[in-house]
Write a protein that holds these residues in place. Sequence first.
Motif, short mmCIF file in Angstrom:
data_model
loop_
_atom_site.label_atom_id
_atom_site.label_comp_id
_atom_site.label_asym_id
_atom_site.label_seq_id
_atom_site.Cartn_x
_atom_site.Cartn_y
_atom_site.Cartn_z
N ASP A 93 0.85 -1.19 0.00
CA ASP A 93 0.00 0.00 0.00
C ASP A 93 0.88 1.23 0.00
O ASP A 93 1.73 1.41 0.89
N CYS A 96 4.74 0.60 0.23
CA CYS A 96 5.33 -0.03 1.41
C CYS A 96 4.56 -1.30 1.75
O CYS A 96 3.43 -1.50 1.31
N THR A 98 2.39 -3.41 4.23
CA THR A 98 1.48 -3.09 5.32
C THR A 98 0.88 -4.39 5.87
O THR A 98 0.38 -5.21 5.10
N THR A 100 -1.97 -5.88 8.21
CA THR A 100 -3.25 -5.59 8.87
C THR A 100 -3.68 -6.80 9.69
O THR A 100 -3.59 -7.95 9.22
N VAL A 113 -4.10 -1.67 11.09
CA VAL A 113 -2.71 -1.91 10.66
C VAL A 113 -1.85 -2.11 11.90
O VAL A 113 -1.90 -1.30 12.84
N TRP A 115 1.68 -3.10 11.61
CA TRP A 115 2.99 -2.52 11.28
C TRP A 115 3.08 -2.24 9.78
O TRP A 115 2.32 -2.79 9.00
N ARG A 116 3.99 -1.36 9.43
CA ARG A 116 4.20 -1.01 8.03
C ARG A 116 5.66 -0.60 7.83
O ARG A 116 6.30 -0.10 8.76
N THR A 117 6.15 -0.82 6.63
CA THR A 117 7.54 -0.48 6.33
C THR A 117 7.63 0.92 5.72
O THR A 117 6.64 1.46 5.24
N ARG A 118 8.82 1.46 5.73
CA ARG A 118 9.12 2.70 5.00
C ARG A 118 9.88 2.30 3.75
O ARG A 118 11.05 1.95 3.80
N GLN A 132 2.21 -0.09 15.22
CA GLN A 132 1.12 0.61 15.90
C GLN A 132 0.92 0.02 17.30
O GLN A 132 0.87 -1.20 17.47
N TRP A 145 2.30 5.38 16.91
CA TRP A 145 3.26 4.58 16.15
C TRP A 145 4.61 4.60 16.84
O TRP A 145 5.14 5.65 17.18
#
Length: 208
Positions: A93, A96, A98, A100, A113, A115-118, A132, A145
Amino acid sequence: MFTRKATLFIFSTCICVSAAFLQPPLCIRSKFEPKLDKSASATPLKTTTTQMMKTRSQQTLRMSSDSSALSGIWWSDDFYGPHGREYVEIGVDMGCLTATKVTGDANVPRGRVTWRTRGLPGVGSTAGAEVQIRADPSDPNGFSWATGFECHVKSEKLIYLSGAFEGYPVSGHFEKRPDPEIETLNEDASSSGLTFSLEKMKQPVNIS
């Protein structure tokens, strides 16, 4: 008396002779003068640019293929501490990865969500990540976060997430492998005449 033409001839000859004497010997000049690379190994600028564009295109295709392979349902037994095993759906998304929550807990329920990457890491690479959190489960606005995490994509079936929160190390593995618990849930649902669906499990929980 010399004629005007003779005078000009003598003057120009003197200039040429002076210039010849003022030039350093050839052995010294060759040491300081730049040498032009006339060999076949010299790469024109146009060729170099084409190669760079081709390399970037290949990297983009590889990352796109990796992200497609990483998409799906994953689970972790050790990242969520006392909450035990939790399932997440990983997808791409806004450039990155994501994750969920499919199943959640009191702190971060399903449908949110986790966690998510940069950036978009490929298989075998690492990217920064954020997780999160919510310290007070009773606070509907208490989500925030935690940054400074790293997402290590070990393979298409194994991701390692590591970092720290309030000075304490936090880490865990996410796996994408045949899971006996999913099969058990399916069998229990069938024997009870129910339909087990991950889509139903992913519906967000209303928080009030």
